[in-house]
Scaffold this active site. Sequence first.
Site, mmCIF file in Angstrom:
data_model
loop_
_atom_site.group_PDB
_atom_site.id
_atom_site.type_symbol
_atom_site.label_atom_id
_atom_site.label_comp_id
_atom_site.label_asym_id
_atom_site.label_seq_id
_atom_site.Cartn_x
_atom_site.Cartn_y
_atom_site.Cartn_z
ATOM 1 C CB CYS A 11 -105.984 37.734 -49.494
ATOM 2 S SG CYS A 11 -105.386 38.196 -47.855
ATOM 3 C CD GLU B 269 -108.085 35.016 -51.951
ATOM 4 O OE1 GLU B 269 -108.210 34.303 -50.941
ATOM 5 O OE2 GLU B 269 -108.229 36.255 -51.923
#
Length: 368
Positions: free
Chosen positions: A326, A360
């Site tokens: 992330c 992401e």
Amino acid sequence: MNLPIEQYADLLAEKAKNLTALLAPFNPPELEVFESETGHFRMRAEFRVWHDTNEVGENELYHIMFDQETKQRYCVEQFPIANHLINKMMSSLLAEIKGNELLTRKLFQVDYLSTLSGEIAVSMLYHKKLNEEWQAEAAALKARLEHQGFKVQIIGRATKQKIALDRDYVEEVLPVDGRNLIYRQVENSFTQPNAKMNIKMLEWARSCTRHSSGDLLELYCGNGNFSIALAENFRKVLATEISKSSVQSAQYNIEQNGIDNLQIIRMSAEEFTQAMNGVREFNRLKGIDLKAYDCNTIFVDPPRAGLDQDTLNMVQAYERILYISCNPYTLAENLRQLSLTHRIERAALFDQFPYTHHVESGVWLIRK
């Protein structure tokens, strides 16, 4: 609140360009880019509640957010990044509780958690102790919302207090590679915010590991989101998670999906590293023979800080590494070490958070 939908393609292209540049020193293949829907993609939303009085002296309630730059509050009547179910519930909830002193007094926040399966949890946060009178009013509210067609759970929260009228979770059903996977999602616990992008991530991870041999180790498994989807690609799966509620959800999800080769251990990645290295013994591992696992593939989905040095060293010992990130900057930092022993077989960008700078990503690493 209007979304710059016409700019979406350019914004995504910029993310892909930046991620490609970050990964370039590690000689990756061409980046696979998975685009999001341009609106109504988010399954969770949190709003502060603003109390006001109208011109005839009636109390009014509003969902509000705060501008990140000016810090000024603004009213949110519709929230186009949230799915349609949340938007529908936002207006219905405020209409139903307006004028109800027990339900509105000292209410300062409302959290929504929705699913593709049509369920929604509404968490109402208060600066007061919740009593039986509140519970009775909340039950009546739940019944009225159900009469409108909502599959709803109502949860009340205050300091050191939580009341779930029926249950504190929703059940999601995700179609992954032609199979419906069931996931219990508990309110106020981590779940993937963009469900349709989550499906793409799961299918990508499955395609990377499709012809794997041996066993899989997953660190930070949450409610089993990835490990359940990946289980049929491996002989056995061993997964770790520190959150008690997430472990309980994972155990339920394993049972509901008929998975018989997945073992969840409640411990941190750091503790598991110590156990694997024989540094410490843990009572939680009694009855689990780590030597019975032939884990030559490891899956990691670490927090924004990336992998700590000890875990990074441990991960590097595996033949194959599936790394979901992330934070592309800490991913690149970790790849400085991992690239010494592994090559990037596949790399992907998953646009979980359109119209933001958040990225992401995933890399599939094979030992050189």
